[in-house]
Design an enzyme around this catalytic site. Structure first.
Site, PDB file in Angstrom:
ATOM      1  CB  THR A 158      -0.713  -0.118   1.198  1.00 29.87           C
ATOM      2  OG1 THR A 158      -1.681  -1.084   1.229  1.00 29.87           O
ATOM      3  CG2 THR A 158      -1.729   1.325   1.456  1.00 29.87           C
ATOM      4  CD  GLU A 241       0.106  -3.494  11.528  1.00 28.06           C
ATOM      5  OE1 GLU A 241       1.092  -3.490  11.882  1.00 28.06           O
ATOM      6  OE2 GLU A 241      -0.241  -4.623  10.680  1.00 28.06           O
ATOM      7  N   GLY A 339     -31.466  -4.631  -7.882  1.00 21.33           N
ATOM      8  CA  GLY A 339     -30.839  -4.249  -9.258  1.00 21.33           C
ATOM      9  C   GLY A 339     -30.067  -3.008  -9.182  1.00 21.33           C
TER      10      GLY A 339
END
Lengths: 386, 259
Positions: A158, A241, A339
């Site tokens: 990252t 973390e 949907g």
């Protein structure tokens, strides 16, 4: 009011939420579509004093406690879990080993610019053949003259493409966790290359890269703390973390839950809001109950860490429960949207994709369960990282 | 320069406020409350003046105990100290009483400049700042969309319908600011943590030299005699585009004289 937070936490939550609403939420969907971390968000956070808040004031932080970090992660992830991922890696995960174990020179050189947003940090542990098994990394750092020479490949890093410095785990000794050291490698160091930007299913608003070290020479002063202690330094950060990642899950799930609720009340079928169908409203009840349970487990783990109590069991449980919860909640949010939720211009599809990594990154659900099982006394201490 | 800024805690304007039909007072229970968004501009303006002139800012506020949160926010934004008047006997006070209390509190500070929002986002009387100016015998410069402080003077751009007037007055003075005069800062976490240690003076009415029998509902010279729900907004007009929608919208806006 909650037993976990005082007036400063509440004021920070309100103001930070307003900042996130105004400065981050409007660009979150576009950053996801573009697959790029919006660097200006990090710079702006730095300008406002919102980066690396756990550092002492002398390094540009605000001496924030663990609960404050939880608030920040929850509120940022509410708008964008992907952006929050980049920020957590920069502000907490990359910076903490430098602050806790680095030299005075290293602290002075990297911490103030990290807190002001002038420098971006990354941390490189994972390799193609070393994921959960961090102790098996193959990247080497060979002593050479007055420095070290690094060789190896790191993946899923990252902030890899945008980082100004990378905390790199490399092997200076024999096999196993005792042979690992941490180095700070500046972007632009000879032999250090970003091999490629990685395209992802979710967390697309965070930057992820593969990094290459080919005879990358670094000065002796780039070693963090003592050689051979790197694995322990990384483990020191682990509970925090897990907790901030669990808080990220909680914030992301709240976003999905709020949208699901308001849609279920607004959407009418068969002449009534779909929330009046038991199957829909019970689905929302389940989402809400699971969300709250994960949130409280996260707060409890954070509270214990803040009081410097042992909290490996609670932080692993929080991380596991929150990671599974956010997948279920974001999935159900799509189901409730029908949907429309399946369309790429819905917010809930982004939440769903962002949630997927939460049972994988920073310790899979399976690893968390192994840690929990050991804490419960069900297996021996060997084999898996603590 | 020392600047005093008035702030008020109000029900979150993004929520729906309610009035108690019996007392005609605002229902505060179970309602999200925030610093009046209009006051954020005042605090920012005060901080900018103090920063530019090397002074500091005193927050002045009156309200129920919970309103201390709004004071804390102003301290977190950078104000140095606060005077907060919270007394159950003040419940139901009218605008003039509020101005008397705030003026008495301001008189205890060394502020050369008093800044306030134009009007509150709940009561909307818009009279408190000018009443403070009158009670303190200072000039009031109102509707400032721009503010600058010179040697013994203050100069503002007063918002008008067609532009602005440039208005100047001697210090000490009272200035009201409009939204848009600045972009209020977000309090940093460092500011939030520091606010905890900043002095908040909480004088009693007696200490302010105000006779308690002249405040609250009983002492109000102004009475709300009835409250009624606002009329429901009529349904809007839907313009369906048959190729002429743009022209019809322009005509509609032209009729309203907004373009």
């Amino acid at each position: 009011m909650s037993i976990y937070f005082d007036g400063e936490h509440e004021l920070f939550r309100r103001e930070y939420r307003r900042f996130v609403e105004n400065e981050v939420a409007p660009i979150a969907a576009a950053a996801d579509r573009a697959g790029e971390f919006p660097v200006q968000v990090l710079r702006s956070l730095g300008k406002h004093g919102y980066l690396c808040i756990q550092l002492p004031e002398q390094y540009g932080g605000a001496s924030a406690d663990v609960m404050m970090l939880v608030v920040a992660a929850e509120e940022m992830a509410y708008a964008s879990s992907g952006i929050d991922a980049s920020l957590l890696v920069h502000s907490v995960i990359a910076v903490n080993p430098i602050y806790r174990f680095g030299s005075a020179e290293q602290r002075a050189r990297y911490l103030p610019p990290a807190a002001s947003g002038d420098m971006i940090g990354a941390i490189a542990m994972t390799e193609p053949d070393a994921g959960s098994d961090v102790a098996s990394i193959g990247t080497t750092a060979r002593p050479d003259g007055d420095g070290y020479v690094l060789n190896g490949t790191k993946v899923f890093i990252t902030n890899g493409c945008i980082a100004d410095f990378v905390v790199v785990a490399a092997r200076t000794g024999g096999p196993g966790h005792r042979g690992i050291s941490l180095f700070i490698v500046d972007a632009g160091s000879p032999g250090f290359k970003v091999a490629r930007h990685l395209d992802k299913l979710g967390w697309r608003a965070s930057d992820t890269a593969e990094l290459l070290f080919e005879d990358c020479r670094v000065p002796a002063g780039s070693l963090i703390g003592e050689a051979g202690r790197g694995f322990y330094y990384l483990m020191e950060n682990l509970n925090l973390e897990r907790i901030v990642m669990a808080a990220d899950c909680v914030g992301l799930a709240r976003a999905a839950l709020e949208q699901a609720k308001s849609y279920a009340l607004a959407r009418r079928q068969f002449g009534q809001p779909i929330a009046s169908f038991q199957d829909i409203r019970f689905m929302i009840v389940d989402m809400e109950a699971r969300w709250r349970a994960a949130q409280l487990l996260t707060y409890e783990a954070a509270w214990k860490l803040q009081r410097e109590e042992s909290c490996t069991l609670e932080s692993s449980m929080a991380r596991y429960v929150a990671g599974e919860m956010v997948n279920r909640v974001t999935g159900d949010a799509i189901q409730i949207h029908g949907g429309y939720g399946f369309m790429m211009d819905s917010d809930v599809q982004r939440f769903y994709r962002d949630a997927r990594v939460m049972t994988i990154g920073g310790g899979t659900s399976q690893i968390q369960k192994e840690v929990i099982a050991r804490r419960l006394g069900l297996v021996g201490e060997q084999g898996v990282a603590k | 320069m020392h600047v005093a800024v008035c702030v008020k805690q109000v029900p979150d304007p993004s929520g729906v406020g309610r009035l108690d039909p019996a007392t005609h007072c605002l229902v505060r229970e179970g309602v999200e409350v925030v610093m009046d968004p209009g006051d954020e501009y005042g605090v920012e303006a005060a901080l900018q003046v103090a920063e530019a002139t090397g002074g500091d800012v005193t927050v002045v506020s009156m309200g129920p105990a919970k309103a201390l949160e709004a004071v804390r926010k102003a301290l977190a934004m950078g104000a140095a100290r606060a005077v907060f008047i919270s007394d159950d006997r003040l419940r139901g006070s009218d605008a003039l009483t509020t101005a008397r209390v705030l003026a008495a509190a301001i008189a205890r500070t060394e502020a050369d400049l008093v800044i306030a929002g134009t009007e509150s986002t709940d009561g909307y009387t818009g009279t408190v700042p000018v009443a403070i100016a009158e009670l303190l015998d200072r000039p009031a410069l109102t509707f400032a969309k721009h503010l600058e402080v010179g040697d013994g003077t203050v100069r503002i751009h007063r918002q008008t319908e067609v532009g602005h007037d440039v208005v100047e007055g001697p210090l000490p003075a009272v200035v009201t600011v409009t939204g848009g005069i600045n972009e209020p800062r977000y309090p940093s976490l460092k500011g939030i943590m520091a606010a905890r240690g900043k002095p908040v003076e909480q004088p009693t009415l007696e200490e302010l030299g105000i006779d308690p029998s002249t405040v609250g509902l009983a002492g109000a010279a102004q009475r709300v005699v009835a409250v009624e729900p606002a009329a429901q907004r009529a349904a809007g007009q839907v313009v369906v585009d048959d190729g002429t929608a743009a022209a019809r919208l322009v005509a509609f806006l032209d009729d309203l004289k907004v373009i």
